[in-house]
Design an enzyme around this catalytic site. Structure first.
Site, PDB file in Angstrom:
ATOM      1  N   GLN A  72       7.305  -2.477  -0.522  1.00 51.81           N
ATOM      2  CA  GLN A  72       6.979  -2.381  -1.524  1.00 51.81           C
ATOM      3  C   GLN A  72       5.693  -0.576  -1.577  1.00 51.81           C
ATOM      4  O   GLN A  72       5.578  -0.493  -0.465  1.00 51.81           O
ATOM      5  CB  GLN A  72       7.799  -2.938  -2.303  1.00 51.81           C
ATOM      6  CG  GLN A  72       8.847  -3.516  -2.454  1.00 51.81           C
ATOM      7  CD  GLN A  72       8.378  -4.903  -4.051  1.00 51.81           C
ATOM      8  OE1 GLN A  72       8.330  -4.517  -4.884  1.00 51.81           O
ATOM      9  NE2 GLN A  72       9.137  -5.880  -3.648  1.00 51.81           N
ATOM     10  N   TYR A  75      -1.656   0.134  -0.418  1.00 54.02           N
ATOM     11  CA  TYR A  75      -2.911   1.034  -0.829  1.00 54.02           C
ATOM     12  C   TYR A  75      -3.582   1.042   0.300  1.00 54.02           C
ATOM     13  O   TYR A  75      -3.672  -0.010   1.113  1.00 54.02           O
ATOM     14  CB  TYR A  75      -3.712   0.222  -1.713  1.00 54.02           C
ATOM     15  CG  TYR A  75      -5.293   0.882  -1.751  1.00 54.02           C
ATOM     16  CD1 TYR A  75      -5.185   2.037  -2.243  1.00 54.02           C
ATOM     17  CD2 TYR A  75      -6.321   0.525  -1.124  1.00 54.02           C
ATOM     18  CE1 TYR A  75      -6.679   3.299  -2.159  1.00 54.02           C
ATOM     19  CE2 TYR A  75      -7.330   0.942  -0.885  1.00 54.02           C
ATOM     20  CZ  TYR A  75      -7.255   2.389  -1.706  1.00 54.02           C
ATOM     21  OH  TYR A  75      -8.816   3.285  -1.569  1.00 54.02           O
ATOM     22  N   GLY A 162       2.912  -1.085  10.324  1.00 55.67           N
ATOM     23  CA  GLY A 162       2.026  -2.494  10.758  1.00 55.67           C
ATOM     24  C   GLY A 162       1.488  -3.498  10.169  1.00 55.67           C
ATOM     25  O   GLY A 162       2.065  -3.841   9.293  1.00 55.67           O
ATOM     26  N   CYS A 180       2.875  -4.477  -3.173  1.00 53.20           N
ATOM     27  CA  CYS A 180       3.815  -5.224  -3.339  1.00 53.20           C
ATOM     28  C   CYS A 180       4.606  -6.284  -3.604  1.00 53.20           C
ATOM     29  O   CYS A 180       5.711  -7.004  -3.770  1.00 53.20           O
ATOM     30  CB  CYS A 180       2.929  -6.659  -1.664  1.00 53.20           C
ATOM     31  SG  CYS A 180       2.670  -5.801  -0.350  1.00 53.20           S
TER      32      CYS A 180
END
Length: 220
Positions: A72, A75, A162, A180
């Site tokens: 989702q 930052y 990643g 998230c």
């Protein structure tokens, strides 16, 4: 052989995407080695494929990029180690869940180098730490904060995007999103936990724990 690429300063997100796209194609073609890239970004938000518009609380605060990775909103910013993994998942068993589990294990092993117990939780992506210094939750459980995020994308069985691990970012910047998609837990960093860890310290630990985490079988 795996190339370890390290870039000082803040790398623009578009530049990172362009590099990953080109390297993934070259790895698939067999003309370049796998690559792990350690870097930092200027403050920005990225939206994964499951991002919900309502979770972007402050859309005008920082640039927002469609990352096309799993997950989702996330930052990125100074003080956060971003680890882009351009690895051949085909030769690692073609098991995406196992590959993500290996990435989680890599982060957990890295945190253990600083005597931090990182944990994973069913239904919550990333790596979490229990906060003994915080009040219990409304359910009586120990408070937990997220210290690392994981989100990857595959193209022809080669990974990119990643991991991000919070060393000493401005944690207030996370308030511009619902990280998230999770509202009932917070975000922390190595320094927030009281550890005077530098980015260089973390890089040493990442390199020291990579081989065990990413090459030893973890899935049956």
């Amino acid at each position: 052989m795996i190339e370890w690429k390290h870039t000082d300063g803040l790398v623009p997100y578009e530049e990172a995407l362009s590099f990953m796209e080109a390297r993934v194609a070259a790895i698939h073609a067999g003309t370049a080695p796998e690559c792990v890239w350690l870097l930092e970004h200027p403050p920005l938000y990225t939206a994964g494929t499951s991002a919900k518009p309502a979770d972007l609380v402050s859309p005008e605060r920082f640039p927002v990029y469609e990352a096309r990775r799993g997950g989702q909103y996330t930052y990125h910013g100074p003080g956060q180690r971003v680890v882009y993994v351009m690895l051949d998942v085909a030769k690692r068993g073609r098991d995406v869940r196992c590959f993500v589990r290996d990435l989680e294990r890599w982060v957990i092993n890295t945190l253990a180098e600083f005597n931090i117990t990182g944990e994973i939780r069913e239904g919550r992506v990333g790596v979490w730490v229990q906060r003994e210094d915080k009040p219990l939750t409304a359910t009586g459980a120990k408070a937990e904060d997220k210290i690392a995020a994981i989100g990857i994308r595959l193209r022809k069985w080669v990974s990119f995007h990643g991991i991000s691990i919070n060393v000493e970012p401005d944690l207030e910047h996370f308030t511009g999103i619902v990280p998230c998609g999770i509202t009932e837990h917070g975000v922390t960093s190595l320094v927030d936990l009281g550890l005077p860890v530098t980015m260089e310290d973390l890089d040493v630990a990442l390199k020291a724990t990579f081989e065990t985490a990413m090459t030893a079988p973890s899935c049956n």
